[in-house]
Design an enzyme around this catalytic site. Structure first.
Site, PDB file in Angstrom:
ATOM      1  N   ASP A   1      27.420  11.409   0.877  1.00  0.00           N
ATOM      2  CA  ASP A   1      28.216  12.212  -0.062  1.00  0.00           C
ATOM      3  C   ASP A   1      29.527  11.499  -0.404  1.00  0.00           C
ATOM      4  O   ASP A   1      30.300  11.994  -1.227  1.00  0.00           O
ATOM      5  CB  ASP A   1      28.438  13.636   0.457  1.00  0.00           C
ATOM      6  CG  ASP A   1      29.252  13.687   1.734  1.00  0.00           C
ATOM      7  OD1 ASP A   1      29.617  12.622   2.266  1.00  0.00           O
ATOM      8  OD2 ASP A   1      29.541  14.810   2.200  1.00  0.00           O
ATOM      9  N   SER A   2      29.755  10.318   0.204  1.00  0.00           N
ATOM     10  CA  SER A   2      30.870   9.467  -0.229  1.00  0.00           C
ATOM     11  C   SER A   2      30.701   9.075  -1.700  1.00  0.00           C
ATOM     12  O   SER A   2      31.633   8.563  -2.309  1.00  0.00           O
ATOM     13  CB  SER A   2      30.959   8.210   0.645  1.00  0.00           C
ATOM     14  OG  SER A   2      29.701   7.590   0.743  1.00  0.00           O
TER      15      SER A   2
ATOM     16  N   ASP B   1      22.269  12.391   2.683  1.00  0.00           N
ATOM     17  CA  ASP B   1      23.344  13.210   3.260  1.00  0.00           C
ATOM     18  C   ASP B   1      23.237  14.651   2.767  1.00  0.00           C
ATOM     19  O   ASP B   1      23.058  14.888   1.571  1.00  0.00           O
ATOM     20  CB  ASP B   1      24.683  12.633   2.780  1.00  0.00           C
ATOM     21  CG  ASP B   1      25.757  12.671   3.829  1.00  0.00           C
ATOM     22  OD1 ASP B   1      25.515  13.218   4.915  1.00  0.00           O
ATOM     23  OD2 ASP B   1      26.845  12.126   3.561  1.00  0.00           O
TER      24      ASP B   1
ATOM     25  N   LYS C   1      21.132  13.592   6.967  1.00  0.00           N
ATOM     26  CA  LYS C   1      22.303  13.552   7.856  1.00  0.00           C
ATOM     27  C   LYS C   1      23.096  14.840   7.659  1.00  0.00           C
ATOM     28  O   LYS C   1      23.292  15.281   6.526  1.00  0.00           O
ATOM     29  CB  LYS C   1      23.196  12.345   7.563  1.00  0.00           C
ATOM     30  CG  LYS C   1      24.468  12.326   8.415  1.00  0.00           C
ATOM     31  CD  LYS C   1      25.201  11.016   8.322  1.00  0.00           C
ATOM     32  CE  LYS C   1      26.076  10.863   7.113  1.00  0.00           C
ATOM     33  NZ  LYS C   1      27.142  11.889   6.965  1.00  0.00           N
TER      34      LYS C   1
ATOM     35  N   GLU D   1      26.665  16.962   8.882  1.00  0.00           N
ATOM     36  CA  GLU D   1      27.966  16.931   9.560  1.00  0.00           C
ATOM     37  C   GLU D   1      28.126  18.168  10.441  1.00  0.00           C
ATOM     38  O   GLU D   1      27.801  19.280  10.025  1.00  0.00           O
ATOM     39  CB  GLU D   1      29.116  16.917   8.532  1.00  0.00           C
ATOM     40  CG  GLU D   1      29.273  15.591   7.821  1.00  0.00           C
ATOM     41  CD  GLU D   1      30.501  15.524   6.900  1.00  0.00           C
ATOM     42  OE1 GLU D   1      31.394  16.386   7.010  1.00  0.00           O
ATOM     43  OE2 GLU D   1      30.536  14.594   6.077  1.00  0.00           O
TER      44      GLU D   1
ATOM     45  N   GLU E   1      32.466   9.074  13.346  1.00  0.00           N
ATOM     46  CA  GLU E   1      33.422   8.599  12.334  1.00  0.00           C
ATOM     47  C   GLU E   1      34.854   8.718  12.827  1.00  0.00           C
ATOM     48  O   GLU E   1      35.293   9.791  13.262  1.00  0.00           O
ATOM     49  CB  GLU E   1      33.248   9.388  11.019  1.00  0.00           C
ATOM     50  CG  GLU E   1      34.240   8.924   9.954  1.00  0.00           C
ATOM     51  CD  GLU E   1      33.870   9.278   8.527  1.00  0.00           C
ATOM     52  OE1 GLU E   1      32.788   9.850   8.294  1.00  0.00           O
ATOM     53  OE2 GLU E   1      34.686   8.954   7.634  1.00  0.00           O
TER      54      GLU E   1
HETATM   55  O1  KIV Z   1      28.977   9.870   3.054  1.00  0.00           O
HETATM   56  C1  KIV Z   1      29.033   8.824   3.713  1.00  0.00           C
HETATM   57  O2  KIV Z   1      29.058   7.720   3.175  1.00  0.00           O
HETATM   58  C2  KIV Z   1      29.063   8.934   5.155  1.00  0.00           C
HETATM   59  C3  KIV Z   1      29.241   7.680   5.955  1.00  0.00           C
HETATM   60  C4  KIV Z   1      30.590   7.129   5.782  1.00  0.00           C
HETATM   61  C5  KIV Z   1      28.888   7.851   7.370  1.00  0.00           C
HETATM   62  O3  KIV Z   1      28.956   9.996   5.673  1.00  0.00           O
END
Ligand code: KIV
Length: 275
Positions: free
Chosen positions: A59-60, A98, A127, A129, A197
């Site tokens: 989600d970056s 994510d 993934k 959080e 992180e």
């Molecule tokens: O969204 C992302 O890129 C991340 C990584 C930095 C682990 O969660």
């Protein structure tokens, strides 16, 4: 992952598809796991030629693709769209999608529905959080139903407001114990790996040593079982963004802006025969 193929006449290197099981075995065999984010087919094609083990459509993308200040605006459909862009060019690394802000943690049904969207777009794992009891219960549900899950603790950008900004985690004994417990809970819930992180290196080391599943660090020192970086950040595409842990492997912002200006000059002066 690259293995030497004894049956190959030239004994050249043959790439073998990375699966969740390989990631677990890598920790057992003390092999470090390399991971990177990716959001499009052009970069995915280049990553495919390397030995990177895990690719995350993170989600970056809210920051590096959408230009937002945080990841909170990113939707499940945004992630699904970018997974479909990446998956067309990526064969070998494990592809993880994510779960964005509030797409997990509310209810088991919503989490399963959203994880399903990412898998149908081409992800091979998701993934998530956090490690609250609700999240751990939902991770357990997903993993029991055949959806591999990577956990994520420490600095969780989706909780940036609750964490009072992007700060290093696990500094005092209380925080360290909390993170160790969260990591254990994620392992028990069935996660195959966990992202750490921006966690104090000593704390990240203790977490890594306490788990059977691998830890993938970002800004958490050298003692994790692997590492992940945001692709555009490590390529130096934004030279202003240089947190302490980040190495710029290239200075692409300078190279790209110089190339664009050179092209602009060529057009204006009708100079190059190539246009
Ligand atoms: O969204 C992302 O890129 C991340 C990584 C930095 C682990 O969660």
């Amino acid at each position: 992952m690259v293995y030497s193929d004894p049956n190959s006449a030239k004994n050249d290197h043959k790439k073998i598809k990375v699966r969740v099981q390989n990631i677990l075995e890598m920790k057992k065999n003390s092999k470090r796991i390399s991971s990177i984010t990716c959001y499009d087919a052009t970069f995915a094609r280049m990553i495919e030629t390397t030995e990177i083990d895990v690719v995350l459509v993170g989600d970056s993308l809210g920051n590096v693709i959408q230009g937002k200040k945080s990841t909170i605006d990113v939707s499940i459909n945004d992630i699904a769209y970018h997974i479909s862009c990446v998956s067309s060019s990526l064969k070998t690394p494990l592809l993880v999608g994510d779960m964005p802000f509030l797409s997990s943690g509310i209810s088991r049904a919503e989490t399963a529905h959203n994880a399903g969207i990412l898998l149908q777009a081409g992800a091979e794992a998701v993934k998530i959080e956090g490690a609250s009891s609700e999240i751990c219960e939902q991770i357990h549900f997903l993993t029991r139903h055949g959806i591999p899950v990577m956990g994520h603790i420490g600095l969780m950008p989706q909780s940036v407001h609750a964490l009072s900004g992007y700060r290093i985690q696990g500094k005092n004994e209380h925080d360290k114990m909390r993170l160790l417990t969260e990591a254990q809970k994620l392992q028990s819930a069935g996660c195959f790996a966990v992202v750490l992180e921006l966690i104090m290196p000593q704390t990240a080391k203790e977490i890594s040593e306490s788990l059977e599943i691998p830890t993938i660090g970002i800004g958490s020192g050298n003692f994790c079982d692997g590492n992940i970086l945001v692709l555009q950040d490590m390529l130096g595409m934004n030279k202003q963004f240089k947190p302490k842990f980040l190495k710029h492997y290239l200075q692409l912002e300078d190279s790209i802006t110089q190339a664009l200006q050179e092209y602009c000059d060529d057009v204006r002066n009708a100079k190059s025969e190539l246009i």
